[in-house]
Scaffold this active site. Sequence first.
Site, PDB file in Angstrom:
ATOM      1  N   CYS A  75      -7.244 -41.779  -2.869  1.00  0.00           N
ATOM      2  CA  CYS A  75      -7.150 -41.459  -4.288  1.00  0.00           C
ATOM      3  C   CYS A  75      -5.815 -40.784  -4.542  1.00  0.00           C
ATOM      4  CB  CYS A  75      -8.304 -40.564  -4.716  1.00  0.00           C
ATOM      5  SG  CYS A  75      -8.194 -38.910  -4.004  1.00  0.00           S
ATOM      6  N   CYS A 116      -4.709 -37.689  -2.579  1.00  0.00           N
ATOM      7  CA  CYS A 116      -4.097 -37.846  -1.256  1.00  0.00           C
ATOM      8  C   CYS A 116      -2.576 -37.853  -1.380  1.00  0.00           C
ATOM      9  CB  CYS A 116      -4.562 -39.144  -0.599  1.00  0.00           C
ATOM     10  SG  CYS A 116      -6.344 -39.244  -0.333  1.00  0.00           S
ATOM     11  N   CYS A 119     -10.556 -57.728  25.551  1.00  0.00           N
ATOM     12  CA  CYS A 119     -11.335 -56.939  24.595  1.00  0.00           C
ATOM     13  C   CYS A 119     -10.450 -55.856  24.015  1.00  0.00           C
ATOM     14  CB  CYS A 119     -12.557 -56.313  25.251  1.00  0.00           C
ATOM     15  SG  CYS A 119     -12.177 -54.854  26.241  1.00  0.00           S
ATOM     16  N   CYS A 165      -8.274 -53.727  26.283  1.00  0.00           N
ATOM     17  CA  CYS A 165      -7.002 -54.311  26.732  1.00  0.00           C
ATOM     18  C   CYS A 165      -5.907 -54.016  25.714  1.00  0.00           C
ATOM     19  CB  CYS A 165      -7.140 -55.825  26.895  1.00  0.00           C
ATOM     20  SG  CYS A 165      -8.308 -56.324  28.172  1.00  0.00           S
ATOM     21  N   ASP A 199     -11.496 -55.023 -17.816  1.00  0.00           N
ATOM     22  CA  ASP A 199     -10.643 -55.016 -18.994  1.00  0.00           C
ATOM     23  C   ASP A 199     -11.019 -56.251 -19.815  1.00  0.00           C
ATOM     24  OD1 ASP A 199      -8.326 -54.427 -20.674  1.00  0.00           O
ATOM     25  OD2 ASP A 199      -7.462 -56.215 -19.744  1.00  0.00           O
TER      26      ASP A 199
END
Length: 808
Positions: A54, A57, A126, A129, A503
Site C-alpha cells: 500500500c 509502504c 528441485c 538446487c 469505473d
Amino acid sequence: MPDPSVTHHAEKEEAGSCCAGDASCTADPTAAQPQSITDEPVSLLHYRIQGMDCPSCAATIEKSLVKMPGVKTIQLNYNTAKMQVAAGEAVSPALIESQVEKLGFKAESLDRNEKSQTFTIEGMDCGACAATLEKHMKNVPTVEGVRVNFSTGKMQITHDLSVEEIAKEVSNAGFKAILPTGRGNEGPAKKNRDSATTIAGVLLAFGFFGSFSDVSPLLITLLYAASILIGGYKPARSAYYAIRSRSLDMNVLMISAAIGAALIGEWFEGATVVWLFAVGTALQNKSIERTRDSIRGLMNLAPQEAWVKTGQTLSRKPVEAIRVGDIIVIKPGEKIPLDGEIVAGSSTVNQAPITGESLPVDKHVQDVVFAGTVNESGSLEVKVTKLVKDTAIARIIHLVEEAQEQKAPTEAFIDRFAKIYTPIVFVLAIIVMVMPPLLGWGPWGEWLYKGLELLVVACPCALVISTPVAIVSAIGNAARNGILIKGGTFLETAGALQAIAFDKTGTLTEGKSKVSSLYTVHGTEEEWLAVARTIEEHSQHPIASAIVTYASEQGISALEGQDFAAIAGKGAKATISGEEYFAGNPKLFQELKVSLGDMENRIQSLQNEGNTLVVVGTRLKVLGIIAVSDTIRTSTAKALKEMKQVGIEQVVMLTGDNEGTAKKISQEAGVDRFFAELMPEDKVEAVKQLQREGKTVAMVGDGINDAPALATANLGIAMGGAGTDTAMETADIVLMADNLEKLPHTVKLSRKALRIIKQNIWFSLLTKLAALILIFTGDLTLWLAVMSDTGAAVLVILNSMRLLRLKS
C-alpha cells in the site's frame, strides 16, 4: 494515507524546491539538490521496488532512506513501484538495496540492465538446487545480485563477467547455464541421465531376482553396488556442490541415506533409494517442463522473418533487422511479425494470442495491429511502430516471466519453514542414530536404519514445490487467455476478492457517445436530421461526432450551409437556404425564447435518465430533439453476472455522472451498488469505504485516469493493456482486451489456484507426518520413504498442472 507518489528532499526545501512532497510535480528531482552548498557530484539511481502492499509502504521506505548520509532527494511512486534516488558518490546502489531489504522490501536496480542477464539453467531437480546455485553465485566476487527460480528454470544475474565465465561458475555448482537468444525457442536439452537411470534399474532388477536363486551373494551385492554408483552419480555430484555451497538439499540427504544403507549392509535398500529417487526426479522434471512450455508457447507466436516493402520490391528480412518506420507486408493467413499501424489494405485479424478475444477483429487503415496475431483475410501493408524487443508480445512475456519469478506470500512462508524444518530433521536423524544405542535402547543397526529413514523424510521437496508450480501454471494459463497477472501475490489476492468496483466510463460502458433516440416536433425526421448533420459536421465535439455518425449510418446527407459558428458552452449554428438554424442544449433555446412546449417534461425525464440532449430548431420553433448517451458494453451484463456466479459478493460502480445516469446504467449492467457524482479523489474514498466494511476490494479501470483508486484497492485491474503501456505499468492485473469478458476467468483461475495450493500443502504435510509416524512404529522401509517423498512431489506437480487446462 500517504500520497502514492512521494517526493522527499533531505536538505532544506528552500534550496530550489518548488514542490516538495507534491505527487504531481514533474520537475527534475536534481533541481532541488543543494550542490551549491556541498559541491558534491550527484547521480540518479533508479530502482523497481518489490513487496509494497500500500502507499504506506512507500512512506516507510522514503522516511528511512532520506535519513541516509549522502542521499539528496527521493522520488518514490507506489503506482508504478519505481523509485529515483539522487545521491552523492559515497552512496552506492548496493547500499540503497541493502537498506531497502532491511525494511522488508526488495529494490531492483534499473540502472544496471546492461549488466543483467537471464540464463536458462539445466540440471536443477528441485527448489533446493535453486537455493544451492543462488548461494554459490552470490559468493562470486563480481556478481552484484542473483535470483534463481526452479519453477521457471531461470537465473537472473547482475554481473561484470563474460557469458563463458558465468557458465563456468554455474558448472562449478553442478549445473549448466544457457544464455537464450531472445527468440524463446530454447528449451532444456534432453537429460543424459535417463539412460543411467535405466541401467541402474536393470542392475537393481537383476540383483533382486537373483536373490531368489542360487546366485552368489557377492555377485548380488556387486549388482546393487553398481546400481548405486551408476544411478547415484548425478545426485552425488549435486550433493558435493551443495555441501561446497554450505547447502543441505535433497541430493545430500538422499546420498547420505544410500551410503548409510550400504554401510549397514542394506544394499538392496540403498540401490532402491537411488533408483526411485532418480525416477521420481525424472518425472518431476518432465512434468514441470510442461508448465515452462506455457510461456515458451507465447514466445514462439511471432514469426522470425517478415516481408519488407522497399519501393515496389519485397524482400524477406529477420525481424531483428527491421526498424521503426519500415513498411512490412502481411499476406492472408500469415502471422503479423511486429507491432504497427495499417497504411494500406483491410482485413480481419485474430487477436486471441494477445487479447484472448474469441472473435476476429476488423482492421482498416490507421488501425493498430500486434505481433503474434493472425491476418485472416486481406493483404495488409503495415508501418512498423515498435522494434521486436518492444512489441506488445515481448512486453507480455517479460512481465509474465518476472511475475512467475516473484514469490507469493504463501511461497515465501513455506521457504522459510523449509529452511528451519530440514536442518531440524537432519539433526534429529543423527540423534536417532546415536542416542538410543548409547542408552542401550536397541542395536545400532536398527536405529541407524530409522535415522536414515528420517534423513529421507527430511526432504521437503513436495512442500517447497507446492506453491510455485501452481502459481507458474496459473500465470501461464492467464497469459494465454489475454490476462496479465503480475505475480503470485496478486494471484492470491484475486482469489480472495469479495467486492469489485468498476469505473463506469470506458469500463462498463463504451466510453463513446451514441445517439440513443430521436423526437420529432415539426417537419420530418429526415429533414431536421439533415440540418443537424450540416451544423455538427463543423464541430470536433464528441457529441457532434456521434450525431454525424448516426446521420451517415441512416443515409442522410449534409445540406449546403454557411456562416457556421460555435456558441460557447451551448451549441452551434449555421445558415441553410437563407434561414438560421441552431443545434444545442435546451438552455440555448430558452435564451432564444423558443418554446419547448410539450417537450419540456420529456426533456427533463431524458436528462434524469442520463441522456445529453441536442435540440435542433430555428429562432421560431423546435424541429426535433436528439438524445445522446454512453452505451453499455455488450459484454458487461454477462461478465458481471458471471462474476457473481464465481463468488464475488458485491459488484460496485463508481462514476462522476449524476444520480439519474448512475441509476440507469447500474440497472442495465446489473451492479449491486453505485457511487455517483465522484471526483477522482472521491473514488479513492469509495474504495476505502468498501475496505472499511471488511471487504477485499478490486478496482477495475483504464489504468490511467483511475490510477489513485487502482493503487488504493487491494487489487488494481486495468483494461485494454494491449494498447497502453500505462495500463501495464500501473495495474496488478491487466486484461489485454478492452472488455470485461476475461475478468470472471481471472477470478475463477485465482480461486482454483488457491484451492490447489492448499491441497498441495496439506497433502505434503500429511505425507511427511504419516512417514514420521511409520518410522517409529517400524512400518516404514527406506524405499517407501523415498517413494513417499518423490511420489508426493510428482503428485503435487501434476495437481498444479490442472491449472494449465482450465478453460475460460
